[in-house]
Design a protein around this motif. Structure first.
Motif, PDB file in Angstrom:
ATOM      1  N   GLY A 162      21.340-153.687  20.480  1.00 43.69           N
ATOM      2  CA  GLY A 162      21.884-152.806  19.457  1.00 43.69           C
ATOM      3  C   GLY A 162      22.928-153.512  18.613  1.00 43.69           C
ATOM      4  O   GLY A 162      23.859-154.126  19.143  1.00 43.69           O
ATOM      5  N   CYS A 190      17.545-152.644  17.631  1.00 44.24           N
ATOM      6  CA  CYS A 190      17.918-151.350  17.060  1.00 44.24           C
ATOM      7  C   CYS A 190      19.182-151.532  16.221  1.00 44.24           C
ATOM      8  O   CYS A 190      20.094-152.270  16.612  1.00 44.24           O
ATOM      9  CB  CYS A 190      18.164-150.349  18.188  1.00 44.24           C
ATOM     10  N   LEU A 203      13.797-149.340  15.219  1.00 40.45           N
ATOM     11  CA  LEU A 203      14.613-148.264  15.775  1.00 40.45           C
ATOM     12  C   LEU A 203      15.981-148.199  15.100  1.00 40.45           C
ATOM     13  O   LEU A 203      16.549-149.226  14.712  1.00 40.45           O
ATOM     14  CB  LEU A 203      14.822-148.478  17.273  1.00 40.45           C
ATOM     15  N   ARG A 204      16.504-146.981  15.017  1.00 40.99           N
ATOM     16  CA  ARG A 204      17.828-146.750  14.443  1.00 40.99           C
ATOM     17  C   ARG A 204      18.636-145.871  15.384  1.00 40.99           C
ATOM     18  O   ARG A 204      18.071-145.035  16.083  1.00 40.99           O
ATOM     19  CB  ARG A 204      17.705-146.060  13.078  1.00 40.99           C
ATOM     20  N   HIS A 210      18.048-142.976  22.483  1.00 41.07           N
ATOM     21  CA  HIS A 210      16.664-143.362  22.744  1.00 41.07           C
ATOM     22  C   HIS A 210      16.337-143.258  24.230  1.00 41.07           C
ATOM     23  O   HIS A 210      15.220-142.909  24.601  1.00 41.07           O
ATOM     24  CB  HIS A 210      16.404-144.776  22.223  1.00 41.07           C
TER      25      HIS A 210
END
Length: 270
Positions: A162, A190, A203-204, A210
């Motif tokens: 992330g 992400c 992905l965000r 998630h």
């Protein structure tokens, strides 16, 4: 602890983006000891070392002869000898990283001649292993993948990284290539600031969202369970505390020397 002195050299410095770089360090006149994937190195520079031009001025500069030391997780494989790799972000207000980023290949620094830390890959050979890192917290997780992913065992690995924007996805090409080669490894990048990265299609948001929504189940090959899944957390303290609380609420337990059966492994150094 040995008295600091210039005993290592920057073998190479690779800038990923301004203020984010890979440093490869090589000892001078001594051999690197063995380490376990997930451990960290202690490096240092004297107060007299210059700061990077992009760093902020120090309100109270340290004494010129005072050594400034800091620990950084190693990203290179434990099977690699001769050099270690560090994945570092510059903190403009910090003491050490602005001096570290002023170094170039061939410059010297202090490297503690032993490696430390208990954040290592302890999990059954048939477990699913989820490695969750934010920012440069990815470093020890990459070391684990580079060291262990090629072992012949039944583990499945999922690496979640992330960051704010895709420019900060260090190791992205290497991890994407590994995921394309192997059925037992998935790489899940992400970003959490998509407004700054309009072309991003992955992905965000936050990893905990998630995880809770089942968004990582496909990469894992099914819903995670304390019975068969170990989770490794490294990076932003807020992410660690949120994920730790979420996991403990759903039946996981913390791993430690006293509780080696625990499935949640945490590197809380930041």
């Amino acid at each position: 602890m040995p008295q600091p002195s210039f005993n290592a050299v920057v073998a190479s410095k690779t800038e990923i983006m301004p203020g984010l770089a890979l440093f490869r360090l090589r000892p001078e006149g001594w051999e690197l000891p063995l380490f376990r994937a997930g451990q960290y190195a202690m490096v240092g520079l004297p107060g007299s070392a210059p700061r990077h031009p992009a760093a902020e001025a120090e309100p109270e500069p340290p004494a010129a002869d005072k050594w400034i030391k800091k620990a950084y997780s190693i990203s290179s494989a434990a099977t690699e000898h001769g050099e270690i790799e560090l994945y570092v972000v510059m903190v403009p207000t910090g003491q050490l990283t602005p001096r570290l980023f002023a170094l170039e290949a061939g410059d010297r620094l202090f490297l503690l001649p032993r490696f430390l830390g208990d954040f290592t890959l302890e999990a059954p050979d048939d477990a699913r292993v989820v490695l969750i890192g934010t920012g440069t917290g990815l470093a020890p997780l990459v070391s684990m993948i580079r060291t262990h992913a090629h072992r012949h065992c039944a583990r499945r690995y999922v690496l979640f990284h992330g960051v704010r924007t895709s420019a900060e996805l260090g190791f992205r090409e290497e991890m994407e290539a590994l995921a394309a080669e192997r059925d037992d490894f998935a790489y899940v990048p992400c970003i959490d600031q998509p407004e700054r990265d309009p072309e991003w299609s992955g992905l965000r948001g936050w990893v905990q969202d998630h995880w809770s929504s089942g968004g990582l189940d496909a990469a894992l090959g099914g819903p995670p369970s304390p019975a068969d899944t170990h989770v490794f957390l490294c990076g932003n303290p807020r992410m660690i505390e949120t994920m730790k609380a979420l996991l403990l609420e759903t039946g996981y337990s913390l791993h430690s020397k006293k509780h080696p059966e625990g499935q949640v492994h945490v590197e809380s150094f930041w």
